[in-house]
Scaffold this motif. Structure first.
Motif, short mmCIF file in Angstrom:
data_model
loop_
_atom_site.label_atom_id
_atom_site.label_comp_id
_atom_site.label_asym_id
_atom_site.label_seq_id
_atom_site.Cartn_x
_atom_site.Cartn_y
_atom_site.Cartn_z
N GLN A 1 0.84 -1.19 0.00
CA GLN A 1 0.00 0.00 0.00
C GLN A 1 0.88 1.24 0.00
O GLN A 1 1.79 1.38 0.83
CB GLN A 1 -0.93 0.02 1.21
CG GLN A 1 -1.88 1.20 1.23
CD GLN A 1 -2.91 1.11 2.35
OE1 GLN A 1 -2.91 0.16 3.11
NE2 GLN A 1 -3.77 2.09 2.44
N TYR A 2 0.63 2.14 -0.95
CA TYR A 2 1.33 3.41 -1.03
C TYR A 2 0.43 4.50 -0.47
O TYR A 2 -0.75 4.57 -0.81
CB TYR A 2 1.66 3.76 -2.49
CG TYR A 2 2.87 3.08 -3.06
CD1 TYR A 2 4.03 3.81 -3.34
CD2 TYR A 2 2.87 1.73 -3.34
CE1 TYR A 2 5.14 3.21 -3.89
CE2 TYR A 2 3.99 1.11 -3.88
CZ TYR A 2 5.11 1.85 -4.15
OH TYR A 2 6.21 1.25 -4.69
N GLN A 3 1.01 5.36 0.36
CA GLN A 3 0.27 6.52 0.86
C GLN A 3 1.23 7.69 1.05
O GLN A 3 2.41 7.49 1.36
CB GLN A 3 -0.40 6.21 2.21
CG GLN A 3 -1.64 5.35 2.12
CD GLN A 3 -2.30 5.17 3.47
OE1 GLN A 3 -1.68 4.74 4.42
NE2 GLN A 3 -3.56 5.54 3.56
N PHE A 4 0.72 8.90 0.86
CA PHE A 4 1.49 10.09 1.22
C PHE A 4 1.53 10.18 2.73
O PHE A 4 0.51 10.02 3.41
CB PHE A 4 0.85 11.35 0.65
CG PHE A 4 1.02 11.52 -0.83
CD1 PHE A 4 2.29 11.69 -1.36
CD2 PHE A 4 -0.07 11.52 -1.68
CE1 PHE A 4 2.47 11.86 -2.72
CE2 PHE A 4 0.10 11.68 -3.04
CZ PHE A 4 1.37 11.85 -3.57
N MET A 5 2.73 10.45 3.27
CA MET A 5 2.86 10.54 4.73
C MET A 5 3.67 11.78 5.11
O MET A 5 4.57 12.20 4.38
CB MET A 5 3.54 9.28 5.28
CG MET A 5 2.79 7.99 5.01
SD MET A 5 3.50 6.57 5.88
CE MET A 5 3.05 6.96 7.56
N ARG A 6 3.32 12.34 6.25
CA ARG A 6 4.08 13.45 6.82
C ARG A 6 4.82 12.96 8.05
O ARG A 6 4.24 12.39 8.96
CB ARG A 6 3.12 14.59 7.18
CG ARG A 6 3.80 15.78 7.85
CD ARG A 6 2.89 17.00 7.86
NE ARG A 6 1.60 16.74 8.48
CZ ARG A 6 1.37 16.83 9.80
NH1 ARG A 6 2.35 17.16 10.62
NH2 ARG A 6 0.16 16.59 10.27
N ASN A 7 6.15 13.15 8.02
CA ASN A 7 7.01 12.72 9.13
C ASN A 7 6.87 11.22 9.42
O ASN A 7 7.01 10.77 10.55
CB ASN A 7 6.71 13.51 10.40
CG ASN A 7 6.98 14.98 10.24
OD1 ASN A 7 7.85 15.37 9.45
ND2 ASN A 7 6.24 15.82 10.94
#
Length: 325
Positions: free
Chosen positions: A160-166
């Motif tokens: 699963q690909y997701q945009f993540m912050r920190n």
């Protein structure tokens, strides 16, 4: 029928379409992941429930997150100026008008993720019109990988690909799911060999993949199982006999597997800085494909050595040498 068998049949029928009746006697099921067949199976406007069940299982959507409606959208998104046109395998919307994209990748390709990101960006770009706010809908992307794409992760078939912050907070409006089908089958076989039956994955996704494995292995499809997972017509719709000669021969003409292999070989040659590397990579890919095709046909045990040699473009001596391989 699996991918190697389909490719062998396609190469033969490309030059000898009169051989199609022979393959009708050999195979029970069609290859479900060729471009046209997959769209007919999983993007049938008359059978939306099949697509809904498939998506919910593969994406792991349940409860309030489950898809309850699916409406097909426009598969082709024309490029502007010199941008490439994006043509989706299946593209539609759920009940909340959220885009859902399904892509099938036949072979390993170093540019696969790049291509998927490009296609996804086209979906994102088309969501906001002039004078509208940038409130994007939830977007789902499912890519079915026929061959392994991540060989260094032998125990992980679902990604699963997701945009993540920190590395902690996710952007929840974009979900990209990748399913390596052949790797899942290999994991299943390894657990069986080790007699670790209790550790088998029993998720709806795993059950769906096992159903498609039956199709690929040319088994008789359990109609009750197919109806539970998809619908009552699925067992009939994957049967080779249900497809006309014209449709099957058109599918042969539309085969695009070698395009992916050439693209990957070209990238490798380019990175090595040698044009010869590209040519050798393509040539080796073709030669390796010949042996894979011939071996698959030998294992099937329904064709003569002469027929296999004709279809695979090997000599009869080379085919005979594969018998004990």
């Amino acid at each position: 029928m699996n991918k190697s068998q389909f490719w062998a049949m396609a190469r033969d029928l490309k030059e000898h379409p009169e051989n199609l009746p022979k393959y009708r006697e050999i195979y029970r099921n069609v290859y479900p992941f060729s471009d046209g067949i997959f769209k007919m199976l999983m993007a049938n406007e008359g059978k939306p429930e099949r697509t809904i069940k498939f998506l919910n299982a593969m994406l792991g959507l349940t409860g309030k997150n489950a898809i309850t409606e699916f409406t097909l959208g426009v598969q082709e998104q024309p490029g502007i100026l010199d941008n490439k046109t994006a043509i989706f395998d299946i593209y539609g919307y759920n009940q909340a008008k959220e885009p859902v994209l399904i892509e099938v990748q036949q072979n390993y390709n170093e540019l696969f993720v790049d291509r998927l990101v490009y296609y996804t960006s086209r979906i994102v770009n088309n969501q906001v019109k002039k004078s509208q706010s940038y409130d994007l809908p939830h977007i789902y992307v499912l890519s079915l990988l026929v061959d392994d794409q991540f060989p260094l992760e032998p125990d992980t078939y679902f990604h699963q690909y997701q945009f993540m912050r920190n590395r902690k907070y996710t952007f929840k409006k974009l979900n990209v799911f990748l399913v390596e089908m052949t790797k899942f089958f290999r994991i299943e076989d390894r657990l069986q060999e080790e007699k670790r039956y209790e550790t088998r994955e029993m998720s709806p996704r795993a059950e769906m993949l096992r159903l498609f494995r039956d199709v690929l292995e040319d088994k008789t499809i359990d109609e009750e199982k197919a109806q539970r997972l998809l619908d009552k017509d699925f067992a009939k719709d994957v049967n080779f006999k249900g497809y006309t000669d014209e449709l099957l021969l058109l599918e042969v003409d539309n085969m695009t597997d070698m395009l992916y292999e050439k693209q990957g070989s070209y990238l490798q040659g380019k990175r090595e800085g040698r044009e010869e590397g590209r040519k050798e990579g393509v040539a080796e890919g073709f030669q390796e494909a010949k042996y894979v095709i011939a071996k698959a046909m030998l294992d099937l045990g329904k064709l003569s050595v002469a027929e296999i040699a004709q279809a695979s473009k090997l000599t009869e001596a080379e085919v005979l040498a594969l018998k004990d391989a």
